[in-house]
Structures are given as structure tokens and as C-alpha cells.
Design a protein around this motif. Structure first.
Motif, PDB file in Angstrom:
ATOM      1  N   TRP A   1       0.823  -1.211   0.000  1.00 33.96           N
ATOM      2  CA  TRP A   1       0.000   0.000   0.000  1.00 33.96           C
ATOM      3  C   TRP A   1       0.856   1.261   0.000  1.00 33.96           C
ATOM      4  N   GLN A   2       2.043   1.184   0.597  1.00 31.69           N
ATOM      5  CA  GLN A   2       2.921   2.359   0.631  1.00 31.69           C
ATOM      6  C   GLN A   2       3.593   2.626  -0.708  1.00 31.69           C
ATOM      7  N   LYS A   3       3.478   1.682  -1.640  1.00 30.83           N
ATOM      8  CA  LYS A   3       4.039   1.871  -2.980  1.00 30.83           C
ATOM      9  C   LYS A   3       2.977   2.281  -3.996  1.00 30.83           C
ATOM     10  N   ASP A   4       1.761   2.506  -3.539  1.00 38.12           N
ATOM     11  CA  ASP A   4       0.678   2.892  -4.440  1.00 38.12           C
ATOM     12  C   ASP A   4       1.015   4.238  -5.086  1.00 38.12           C
ATOM     13  N   PRO A   5       1.146   4.299  -6.422  1.00 34.90           N
ATOM     14  CA  PRO A   5       1.552   5.547  -7.076  1.00 34.90           C
ATOM     15  C   PRO A   5       0.404   6.525  -7.306  1.00 34.90           C
ATOM     16  N   ARG A   6      -0.824   6.117  -6.994  1.00 31.08           N
ATOM     17  CA  ARG A   6      -1.990   6.954  -7.288  1.00 31.08           C
ATOM     18  C   ARG A   6      -2.178   8.033  -6.217  1.00 31.08           C
ATOM     19  N   ALA A   7      -3.126   8.918  -6.477  1.00 28.99           N
ATOM     20  CA  ALA A   7      -3.527   9.946  -5.518  1.00 28.99           C
ATOM     21  C   ALA A   7      -5.043   9.971  -5.462  1.00 28.99           C
TER      22      ALA A   7
ATOM     23  N   GLN B   1     -17.180  -0.137 -18.980  1.00 29.38           N
ATOM     24  CA  GLN B   1     -16.148   0.899 -19.029  1.00 29.38           C
ATOM     25  C   GLN B   1     -15.005   0.529 -18.082  1.00 29.38           C
ATOM     26  N   SER B   2     -13.854   1.116 -18.327  1.00 32.67           N
ATOM     27  CA  SER B   2     -12.714   1.000 -17.413  1.00 32.67           C
ATOM     28  C   SER B   2     -12.147   2.386 -17.162  1.00 32.67           C
ATOM     29  N   GLY B   3     -11.616   2.575 -15.982  1.00 38.72           N
ATOM     30  CA  GLY B   3     -10.980   3.835 -15.638  1.00 38.72           C
ATOM     31  C   GLY B   3      -9.472   3.708 -15.754  1.00 38.72           C
ATOM     32  N   ILE B   4      -8.879   4.463 -16.666  1.00 38.89           N
ATOM     33  CA  ILE B   4      -7.423   4.481 -16.802  1.00 38.89           C
ATOM     34  C   ILE B   4      -6.883   5.508 -15.803  1.00 38.89           C
ATOM     35  N   VAL B   5      -5.951   5.076 -14.984  1.00 39.15           N
ATOM     36  CA  VAL B   5      -5.379   5.948 -13.964  1.00 39.15           C
ATOM     37  C   VAL B   5      -3.885   6.086 -14.216  1.00 39.15           C
ATOM     38  N   THR B   6      -3.395   7.313 -14.256  1.00 35.16           N
ATOM     39  CA  THR B   6      -1.966   7.561 -14.396  1.00 35.16           C
ATOM     40  C   THR B   6      -1.651   8.968 -13.899  1.00 35.16           C
ATOM     41  N   THR B   7      -0.381   9.301 -13.897  1.00 42.73           N
ATOM     42  CA  THR B   7       0.072  10.628 -13.466  1.00 42.73           C
ATOM     43  C   THR B   7       0.867  11.265 -14.597  1.00 42.73           C
ATOM     44  N   VAL B   8       0.616  12.549 -14.848  1.00 41.28           N
ATOM     45  CA  VAL B   8       1.354  13.264 -15.887  1.00 41.28           C
ATOM     46  C   VAL B   8       2.034  14.492 -15.293  1.00 41.28           C
ATOM     47  N   GLU B   9       3.109  14.881 -15.939  1.00 37.97           N
ATOM     48  CA  GLU B   9       3.812  16.117 -15.597  1.00 37.97           C
ATOM     49  C   GLU B   9       3.551  17.097 -16.731  1.00 37.97           C
TER      50      GLU B   9
ATOM     51  N   GLY C   1       3.873   8.319 -14.440  1.00 41.70           N
ATOM     52  CA  GLY C   1       3.421   7.251 -13.556  1.00 41.70           C
ATOM     53  C   GLY C   1       2.966   6.052 -14.358  1.00 41.70           C
ATOM     54  N   PRO C   2       2.868   4.892 -13.724  1.00 40.11           N
ATOM     55  CA  PRO C   2       2.362   3.719 -14.438  1.00 40.11           C
ATOM     56  C   PRO C   2       0.916   3.934 -14.849  1.00 40.11           C
ATOM     57  N   ARG C   3       0.513   3.310 -15.938  1.00 40.72           N
ATOM     58  CA  ARG C   3      -0.877   3.414 -16.368  1.00 40.72           C
ATOM     59  C   ARG C   3      -1.576   2.078 -16.139  1.00 40.72           C
TER      60      ARG C   3
END
Length: 414
Positions: A39-45, A194-202, A272-274
Motif C-alpha cells: 500500500w505504501q508503494k501505491d503511485p496513485r492519488a 467501461q474502465s478507468g485508466i489511472v496515471t500521473t502526468v507532468e 506514472g504507471p498506467r
């Protein structure tokens, strides 16, 4: 043991902290199937509403978490096609202390964001430290394999062969809760396809704390601000398209991303990973049974269109913790259905209402039917222009407490 929490994610850990902090004499344990550091490695917010932040303040954790939290100062809602060069803004929520732009009582000096974006790793790290500080035992790498309710306690068998006898079991093991099934609690559920794509962008330019939700024909595309010119994305697509995008090379993915994100924040880079998560609606037919209560996604899984999924779980925590602690102080049996019924009554209507709301919104906005588009755009514009209606929706989004709200959501200790 007094209380066993099955599931060591954000909701499960918050549940353990809420009860143990208010009733230090109670023996509280958490069982989590994943290894200790997952859980501490979860890259999401996650977007955490003001009411949940009040609960973290009572836990004494908000000062630590807030250093990494990004306030959402403004929310912009648009409705358009993917390829439209201009996306008209139909609705905005401003950072004005929960008041609409038309409310003369709004005090800019006391303005509080209705939500903050918090890295999941920061949130779970703070909760784990709190568990260690107040004496919550955590067992990682084991899962519950059997549950049986008894007259005085439950009997829970773990995958390592251990048998525990808690007075109350809290199921926080997710939308596919095995413990819920063991307790014989049925669900109502369906898939949205449907699916939710989750990632992080700069991105190149500052976001100024502005979140955006673009309603596109395939589903909502949410841009949620993070610190250091980054944003968290929740990108809804038809499941087959989502799988294709997640598996595509970087060039294809970023090209499709730019078509939806736009260029107002300059150049983009995926940092971030997608991942893609299937979306559906799941509502438990009951939230409680003898010796067990469901909390978080084990009780309800909803569409992320409103960003309220995790916040619903934190509302469950506040209501269930208050129910358990007050029953314990009165010398009542915390695992009896008679005690747990208060929690079920407290939370079922709000959960059902939010489930229906997100279901209707998703069906209403995830299409490109011209008459439907006209009706929904008129509706968004009406909300944006009627101060009292807008205030109501802002209050709901922030989880503004009322007379019936659990104490923790109003910033009061149990």
C-alpha cells in the motif's frame, strides 16, 4: 480481541485508528492479505473532501499529510466531443469556503478548499504510523479464509492457520469482498462496460490548483492537480479501448492523451504507471449481519464520475466508529445486530443515493445523443447560475456536516 478489521487499505486503517484512539482499552487488529509495503508503494492519488480531512485532523495526522496535499481551488466542468477545438465551460466550483460566486456571505478570508489531492502512499504511511503509535496490531501477508458468527464472538480463520475470536469483524476487503460472501450478504451489481485508466502526468505550466472534468462521449476525463506541476488522471473509456490504450506504446498513448487533455498546460509527459480498472456499481443488500459490518468498497462500489468512492468509505468509518465506541461505553455488545443496525440506518440511504446519482450521471453524460446533450448542458448551466442550487451541490461535494453527521466528519473527537 474486541475488533478485527479485514483489509489494511485506507478505509481499514482509518477504521482501526478511529476506534483505538477513542477507546484505547479495546484490542484492535488488522489483517491484510498483501505484503507490508504494497500500500505504501501505491503511485496513485485521491481527492479527499473537507469532511474527511476533519477526521484526519482529529486523528492528529493532517499536519503530516497536508505537507504533500494539493488543494483543489477550483473545479471546471465541460461537455464536448473528443475532437472539439473548444470545450465550453458549463459549471464551475470556486474556492470560496463552500459558497457560490453569487452568495454575499462568502468570506474569502475563511475560504477552505472543498477537497485536496493526497498521494495514496502519504495517506497510508500516516495511518500506519498512527496504528503503531496507539497500539493497533497489523498482520500482513495473511487473509481471512473462513468466518462464523457466534453468540459472544465470531470465529475467523486465517490463511496461516490462526483462528481469532473477535467480538466484531469489519470487512474492508474491497468491492469483491470475500468476507462479505462468507457472511452470506448478497449484492446488487452490474458492469458499465467501461474502465478507468489511472496515471500521473507532468505538465509544463502551473495548474493553479484547478481540477477539470471533461464529459466526453466515452465517459468522463478528470484532471486532478498535484504538487510540482503534476496531475492525476482518471480517464474513462470503453473497456476494450481502455485495455488497448494501456497496452499501447508511449507514442500512441500520449497522442490519445493530448487529444483529451488539451494544450492549456503546455507539453505533457507521463510519469506514472498506467493501469485500467473495470467500472461498475455494487451495492450490498445489507451493511451488517451478526458479528460483522461492511465498510468502504465492501459495502458499495460506485462509478468515479463524482470522485466520491473513497470519501464514502471514510464516511462509513466515521459512522461505524462512533456506533462501536458509544456502544462499548454503554457496556453493550458491539457485535450484535441491534447495535450495528444504527450504523446501517445511518449510512444506507446516503450510499444508495450516491450510487444512484453516479449511475444516472454516467448514463446521462457517457453518450453523444444530441437531444440528451442539450438537456444536460441546460441543466449544468442552470446549476451554475442559481446560487442556492450551486451552494447545495458544493456542500454535497465537500461533505459539509449537518446535525446528523458523525462527529469525526465535523472535526469532533469521539
Amino acid at each position: 480481541m474486541d475488533m478485527l478489521v479485514v483489509g489494511g487499505g485506507y478505509v481499514g486503517l482509518a477504521m482501526a485508528v478511529a476506534v483505538k484512539q477513542a477507546a484505547p482499552h479495546m484490542a484492535v487488529e488488522v489483517v491484510e492479505a498483501a505484503p507490508a509495503d504494497v500500500w505504501q508503494k501505491d503511485p496513485r492519488a485521491s481527492a479527499i473532501i473537507e469532511a474527511a480531512i476533519q477526521m484526519f485532523s482529529v486523528f492528529g495526522l493532517w499536519d503530516e499529510i497536508s505537507a504533500e496535499a494539493q488543494p483543489i481551488n477550483k473545479m471546471i466542468v465541460t461537455d464536448s466531443k473528443t475532437g472539439d477545438p473548444v470545450r465550453p465551460v458549463f459549471l464551475t466550483f470556486g474556492n470560496d469556503g463552500g459558497k457560490s460566486d453569487g452568495d454575499a456571505d462568502a468570506d474569502a478570508g475563511e475560504a477552505r478548499p472543498f477537497a485536496h489531492m493526497i498521494p495514496n502512499s502519504v495517506m497510508v504511511g500516516a495511518l500506519l504510523k498512527a496504528c503503531e503509535r496507539i497500539g493497533v496490531t497489523i498482520r500482513n501477508g495473511v487473509k481471512a479464509t473462513a468466518f462464523k458468527a457466534g453468540p459472544v464472538s465470531a470465529e475467523v480463520t486465517l490463511s496461516d492457520g490462526t483462528t481469532l475470536a473477535p467480538r466484531l469483524v469489519i470487512a474492508c476487503d474491497g468491492v469483491k469482498s470475500a468476507l462479505r460472501d462468507m457472511a452470506g450478504i448478497k449484492t446488487v451489481n452490474w458492469s458499465y462496460g467501461q474502465s478507468g485508466i489511472v496515471t500521473t502526468v507532468e505538465h509544463e505550466l502551473p495548474h493553479d490548483g484547478v481540477a477539470e472534468e471533461h464529459f466526453l462521449p466515452s465517459g468522463p476525463f478528470a484532471i486532478l492537480p498535484l504538487k510540482n506541476n503534476r496531475a492525476s488522471l482518471v480517464w474513462t473509456e470503453r473497456s476494450e479501448d481502455a485495455d488497448r490504450l494501456v497496452e499501447a506504446d508511449d507514442l500512441v498513448f500520449e497522442d490519445e492523451l493530448e487529444r483529451r487533455f488539451g494544450h492549456k498546460l503546455g507539453s505533457l509527459k507521463v510519469v506514472g504507471p498506467r493501469r485500467a480498472f473495470p467500472l461498475g456499481l455494487t451495492l450490498a443488500r445489507a451493511f451488517v449481519a451478526p458479528r460483522i459490518a461492511l465498510c468502504g468498497d465492501a459495502a458499495h462500489g460506485i462509478h468515479p464520475i463524482s470522485g466520491q468512492g473513497l470519501n464514502l468509505g471514510f464516511k462509513d468509518v466515521a459512522a461505524l466508529a462512533e456506533t462501536v465506541v458509544e456502544a462499548d461505553r454503554l457496556g453493550l455488545d458491539i457485535g450484535s445486530v441491534e447495535v450495528l443496525e444504527r450504523y446501517q440506518t445511518w449510512r444506507r440511504f446516503d450510499t444508495f443515493r450516491m450510487g444512484v446519482t453516479t449511475d444516472v450521471l454516467n448514463r446521462l453524460f457517457s453518450n453523444d445523443i444530441a437531444p440528451v446533450r442539450l438537456v444536460r448542458d441546460i441543466g449544468l448551466g442552470l446549476v451554475d447560475r442559481v446560487p442556492k442550487l450551486k451552494d447545495y451541490f458544493i456542500a454535497q461535494a465537500a461533505g459539509k456536516p449537518n446535525a446528523d453527521s458523525p462527529k469525526l466528519l465535523a472535526g469532533r473527537a469521539l
